[in-house]
Design an enzyme around this catalytic site. Structure first.
Site, PDB file in Angstrom:
ATOM      1  N   HIS A   1       6.958  -7.170   7.744  1.00 39.83           N
ATOM      2  CA  HIS A   1       6.809  -7.295   6.197  1.00 39.83           C
ATOM      3  C   HIS A   1       7.870  -7.862   5.140  1.00 39.83           C
ATOM      4  CE1 HIS A   1       8.495  -3.030   5.681  1.00 39.83           C
ATOM      5  NE2 HIS A   1       8.798  -4.018   4.406  1.00 39.83           N
TER       6      HIS A   1
ATOM      7  N   ASP B   1       5.343  -3.884  13.236  1.00 43.18           N
ATOM      8  CA  ASP B   1       6.155  -4.361  12.136  1.00 43.18           C
ATOM      9  C   ASP B   1       7.937  -5.341  12.710  1.00 43.18           C
ATOM     10  OD1 ASP B   1       6.548  -4.775   9.543  1.00 43.18           O
ATOM     11  OD2 ASP B   1       6.601  -3.182   8.437  1.00 43.18           O
TER      12      ASP B   1
ATOM     13  N   SER C   1      13.664  -1.553   4.396  1.00 40.86           N
ATOM     14  CA  SER C   1      13.014  -2.228   5.161  1.00 40.86           C
ATOM     15  C   SER C   1      13.620  -2.845   5.785  1.00 40.86           C
ATOM     16  CB  SER C   1      12.195  -3.505   4.428  1.00 40.86           C
ATOM     17  OG  SER C   1      10.804  -2.352   3.583  1.00 40.86           O
TER      18      SER C   1
END
Length: 260
Positions: A68, A116, A216
Site C-alpha cells: 500500500h 500487503d 508502514s
C-alpha cells in the site's frame, strides 16, 4: 474507532492512502537496525521529498515494504525513493531511487490488505557498511508462535494522528495468537479480516506500544530476522486491538524469486 493503514501521505496530493509510527518506544540508532530504510514520497505539486513509509533491505538493489506504500491514484515509481543508513528522518545516509515495485499479485484482490507486501528494485546499488546491511527472513511456511517478543522500528508518529519522529525509534511488543486476533477484529462494529498471512502483535489489555502512522512497510523483527512488514490496525497502541503486519514466511519464495 478509526481504522488506519500505516502509510503516511507526507504531502497533500502525493498519495490517496492514509497515515502511520512507533508509539511507546525509545530513540535508537540505525546501527542497531541497519536493514531498515526510509521510503520517501515526492509531493506531486511541491516536489518536496519526505519519509512516509519504511522498508527492509534484501539485497543491494532490492528492499521489501508494504504494497500500500507503492500504489494509489497518483502513484508512480518516480515519486518514491529510499534512504538507507540514516538515523534521522529525511537526513543523511544513502539515497536510491525506485525502478519498479512488484506488489504481490494477491494484494487487494479478495481481502483488503491480504498480500500487503512488495519487492522494490532500486536504481543505485546500496553500499553495505555498519549502518546499511541486508536483513534475514524466515524460511517459506515458517510458523510464528504467540507470545514471542518482537520489535517494531521506524520514524512514524508517537501517537495516533500525532507528530512524526525526527529520529529512529524502537519498541518491544509480543505476538498475539492469530485465531484470537481474527476473532477480535471480526467482532468490531465494522469487522476487519485477519488472515493466516498476517501477524498480530501488541500488548493485549494494556496497549501503549505499537507501530503507527508512517511506519508502514517497516520491519517486525524477531532478533535479527524480519518476520513481518507493518501493514494496518485499528488506531495505534490500543489495548483491545493488536497491530497487524504482513507475515514474511508465506511469501519468502516469492520475495527471493523477485529479488534475483
Amino acid at each position: 474507532m478509526a481504522f488506519w493503514i500505516l502509510a503516511l501521505a507526507a504531502l497533500a496530493g502525493s498519495v490517496a492512502s492514509q497515515p502511520n509510527r512507533i508509539v511507546g518506544g525509545d530513540p535508537t540508532t540505525i546501527e542497531q537496525y541497519p536493514s531498515i530504510v526510509q521510503v520517501e514520497f515526492q509531493g506531486i505539486w511541491s516536489g518536496v521529498w519526505s519519509q512516509s513509509c519504511g522498508a527492509n533491505i534484501i539485497t543491494t538493489r532490492t528492499v521489501i515494504s508494504a504494497a500500500h506504500c507503492f500504489e494509489g491514484r497518483n502513484y508512480s515509481p518516480q515519486l518514491r525513493r529510499i534512504r538507507a543508513g540514516a538515523t534521522y528522518r529525511n537526513n543523511g545516509g544513502q539515497v536510491s531511487y525506485v525502478v519498479v515495485a512488484y506488489n504481490h499479485p494477491s494484494y487487494n484482490v479478495a481481502i483488503s490488505y491480504d498480500g500487503d507486501i512488495t519487492v522494490v528494485r532500486l536504481v543505485q546499488a546500496l553500499v553495505y557498511n555498519p549502518a546499511v546491511a541486508k536483513t534475514s527472513i524466515p524460511a517459506q511456511g515458517s510458523v510464528i508462535p504467540a507470545d514471542l517478543p518482537v520489535v517494531h522500528a521506524g520514524w512514524g508518529t508517537t501517537s495516533s494522528g500525532g507528530q512524526l519522529s525526527s529520529v529512529l525509534r524502537d519498541v518491544t511488543i509480543y505476538t498475539v495468537n492469530n485465531t484470537l486476533c481474527a476473532e477480535i477484529y471480526a467482532n468490531r462494529p465494522r469487522p476487519l479480516k485477519v488472515t493466516e498471512n498476517m501477524i498480530c502483535a501488541g500488548i493485549l489489555g494494556v496497549g501503549g506500544k505499537d507501530a503507527c502512522q508512517g511506519d508502514s512497510g517497516g520491519p517486525l523483527y524477531y532478533g535479527n530476522i524480519t518476520i513481518g512488514v507493518v501493514s494496518w490496525g485499528a488506531g495505534c497502541a490500543m489495548a483491545q486491538f493488536p497491530g497487524v503486519s504482513t507475515a514474511i514466511a508465506p511469501y519468502t519464495n516469492w520475495i527471493i524469486e523477485n529479488s534475483i
